[in-house]
Design a protein around this motif. Structure first.
Motif, mmCIF file in Angstrom:
data_model
loop_
_atom_site.group_PDB
_atom_site.id
_atom_site.type_symbol
_atom_site.label_atom_id
_atom_site.label_comp_id
_atom_site.label_asym_id
_atom_site.label_seq_id
_atom_site.Cartn_x
_atom_site.Cartn_y
_atom_site.Cartn_z
ATOM 1 N N ARG A 119 0.825 -1.206 0.000
ATOM 2 C CA ARG A 119 0.000 0.000 0.000
ATOM 3 C C ARG A 119 0.861 1.259 0.000
ATOM 4 O O ARG A 119 1.319 1.715 1.041
ATOM 5 C CB ARG A 119 -0.931 -0.010 1.211
ATOM 6 C CG ARG A 119 -1.848 -1.219 1.150
ATOM 7 C CD ARG A 119 -3.078 -1.074 1.974
ATOM 8 N NE ARG A 119 -4.139 -1.852 1.378
ATOM 9 C CZ ARG A 119 -5.295 -2.092 1.941
ATOM 10 N NH1 ARG A 119 -5.578 -1.607 3.120
ATOM 11 N NH2 ARG A 119 -6.209 -2.798 1.302
ATOM 12 N N ARG A 143 1.828 -4.653 4.402
ATOM 13 C CA ARG A 143 0.911 -5.196 5.402
ATOM 14 C C ARG A 143 0.827 -6.712 5.223
ATOM 15 O O ARG A 143 0.549 -7.179 4.113
ATOM 16 C CB ARG A 143 -0.472 -4.554 5.197
ATOM 17 C CG ARG A 143 -1.597 -5.259 5.904
ATOM 18 C CD ARG A 143 -2.942 -4.717 5.440
ATOM 19 N NE ARG A 143 -4.045 -5.451 6.029
ATOM 20 C CZ ARG A 143 -5.292 -5.383 5.611
ATOM 21 N NH1 ARG A 143 -5.621 -4.583 4.608
ATOM 22 N NH2 ARG A 143 -6.232 -6.092 6.186
ATOM 23 N N ASP A 274 -3.897 -2.700 8.270
ATOM 24 C CA ASP A 274 -5.209 -2.284 7.747
ATOM 25 C C ASP A 274 -5.492 -0.844 8.185
ATOM 26 O O ASP A 274 -5.855 0.016 7.380
ATOM 27 C CB ASP A 274 -6.277 -3.240 8.284
ATOM 28 C CG ASP A 274 -7.672 -2.905 7.781
ATOM 29 O OD1 ASP A 274 -7.800 -2.521 6.605
ATOM 30 O OD2 ASP A 274 -8.629 -3.009 8.575
ATOM 31 N N ASP A 278 -4.861 2.982 5.924
ATOM 32 C CA ASP A 278 -5.919 3.976 5.685
ATOM 33 C C ASP A 278 -5.461 5.347 6.174
ATOM 34 O O ASP A 278 -5.687 6.369 5.518
ATOM 35 C CB ASP A 278 -7.217 3.601 6.416
ATOM 36 C CG ASP A 278 -8.098 2.662 5.590
ATOM 37 O OD1 ASP A 278 -7.581 2.052 4.627
ATOM 38 O OD2 ASP A 278 -9.301 2.533 5.908
HETATM 39 MG MG MG Z 1 -8.929 -1.608 5.186
#
Ligand code: MG
Ligand code: IPM
Length: 423
Positions: A119, A143, A274, A278
């Motif tokens: 990410r 991740r 997670d 974000d």
């Molecule tokens: Mg997520």
């Protein structure tokens, strides 16, 4: 040479790529992204597959509610992912509390052992960051994607023997009402391979730090294992001038806001990753600009981090950027780096120029302060076409119209066009 997990297994002149338009606005964003790819004349044969809520509905209609064959992922889709070199998918829709419903993406991560969730969060020109100091942010998060609380080992109601399994459970035996337990499972293999992937990436890209976010100070066994393995592996990379820094995940959440430019590569377990990914994406434009990749030993599946915005389904309102950047990651995986760079550059130019009719509502509302954002918004396809024309100025007139028609057909969303559960 050790195999490079971040790249397709075999170099080819032409690649087969599965595309899946997901659900709701996913179809719109995929159509936009494919339009951009059409401007590039890529050596790719596309193969359509479908998954998500739309396939859950299709299977329920076909087999009847409660039938074990009902799923969000049809067998045809699994076969297509297996048979092609890489996969891109748009956003899918999840609904809570539906009996038997299992998230399509979680199934794919497990089934194909896609253990890296990659990410990136990078400041985009013309978008910047909401942070006061406005630094350039260029973070790549690794991740872990298959273990932790996502291992799906859960207990409810709790079997009696669970209460005597550990003395810490004694105080939950009486007077607490119902008890639910989800196991947080880490393995040596799981920790080692994600940490190694992060360091290998730092080495290959000349990045100088790798942060490992954990809570080993409290969660001693799982995070303790991750921290120990991280520190061991970090030693191996000192010779390349890469520094391994382990840090409490709550501190990372704070420092990411305060000093985001201090982070380069971050490795995190599944749940922390997670949440932190974000957060990182919010520093660089939010989920509308956030791509991601799920990468395993045998294949990779790229998906935007954005949701499927059901309220705008098939209205072509959503920002195609996250999906376009997702395609860029897929091209890098295939080794088509030149095309990938063209996409990033073109998106940046369109964002900086900010011409009327080229930016979707969210960009006008959130980044341009346009009070008439609703009226002035470009459609998903308009924005994609503007990017495509930056890549290829000849992508106009009949050529553009033909490409629009082609990608529209590729993403047809009527029931008869959905592929899967067909025999
Ligand atoms: Mg997520
Ligand atoms: C993500 C999402 C998924 C996750 C959901 C949709 C299952 O939040 O990709 O980050 O929790 O991994």
């Amino acid at each position: 040479m050790a195999e490079n997990i971040m790249k397709v297994k075999a170099k080819k002149d032409r690649y087969d790529v599965t595309y899946m338009a997901g659900d709701d606005s996913g179809f719109d964003m995929m159509e936009g992204a494919l339009l951009v790819l059409e401007s590039l004349d890529l050596p790719i044969n596309w193969r359509r597959a479908d998954l998500g809520w739309c396939m859950w509905e299709k299977s329920n209609k076909k087999f009847g509610e409660g039938d074990p064959r009902c799923n969000t992922v049809p067998p045809e889709t699994i076969k297509s992912i297996e048979e092609t070199d890489a996969t891109i998918m748009a956003a899918i829709t999840s609904k809570a509390g539906v009996k038997g419903f299992k998230s399509a993406i979680l199934q794919m991560r497990q089934l194909f052992d896609l253990y890296i969730n990659l990410r990136p969060a990078k400041t985009l020109p013309g978008i910047g960051t909401p942070l006061a100091k406005n630094p350039d942010i260029d973070i790549v998060m690794f991740r872990e994607n298959t273990e932790d609380l996502y291992a799906a080992v859960e207990f409810f109601p709790l079997p009696e023997e669970m209460f005597s399994l550990h003395k810490g459970m004694e105080r939950f035996r009486e007077g607490k009402g119902e008890i639910a337990v989800s196991w947080r499972v880490f393995s040596e293999e799981g920790c080692t391979r994600i940490i190694r992937a992060a360091f290998e990436y730092a080495k290959a890209t000349g990045r100088k730090t790798v942060h490992c976010c954990n809570k080993a100070n409290v969660i001693r066994q799982t995070d303790g294992m991750m921290k120990r393995i991280f520190l061991e592996i970090a030693k191996e990379y000192e010779q390349y001038g890469i520094k391994g820094i382990e840090e409490n995940a709550d501190a990372t959440a704070m420092w990411l806001i305060k000093n985001p430019q201090d982070y380069s590569v971050i490795v995190a377990s599944n749940v922390f990753g997670d949440i932190l990914s974000d957060e990182a994406s919010q520093l660089t434009g939010g989920l509308g600009f956030a791509p991601s990749g799920n990468i395993g030993r045998n294949t990779a599946l790229f998906e935007p981090s954005s949701g499927s915005v059901p309220k705008y389904a098939h209205q072509y309102k959503v920002n195609p950027s996250a999906m376009i950047l997702t395609c860029k990651m897929m091209l890098e995986y295939l080794g088509l780096d030149e095309a990938a760079q063209k996409i990033e550059k073109a998106l940046g130019e369109v964002l900086v120029e900010s011409r009327p009719g080229t930016l979707t509502y969210d960009v006008l509302r959130d980044f341009r302060g346009d009070p008439d954002w609703e009226k002035n918004a470009a459609s998903t396809i308009d924005m994609a076409a503007a990017i495509a024309q930056k890549i290829n100025p000849e992508f106009t007139g009949e050529k553009l119209e033909a490409a629009k028609k082609k990608v529209h057909e590729m993403c047809a969303w009527d029931e008869a066009s959905l592929v899967g559960f067909d025999d």
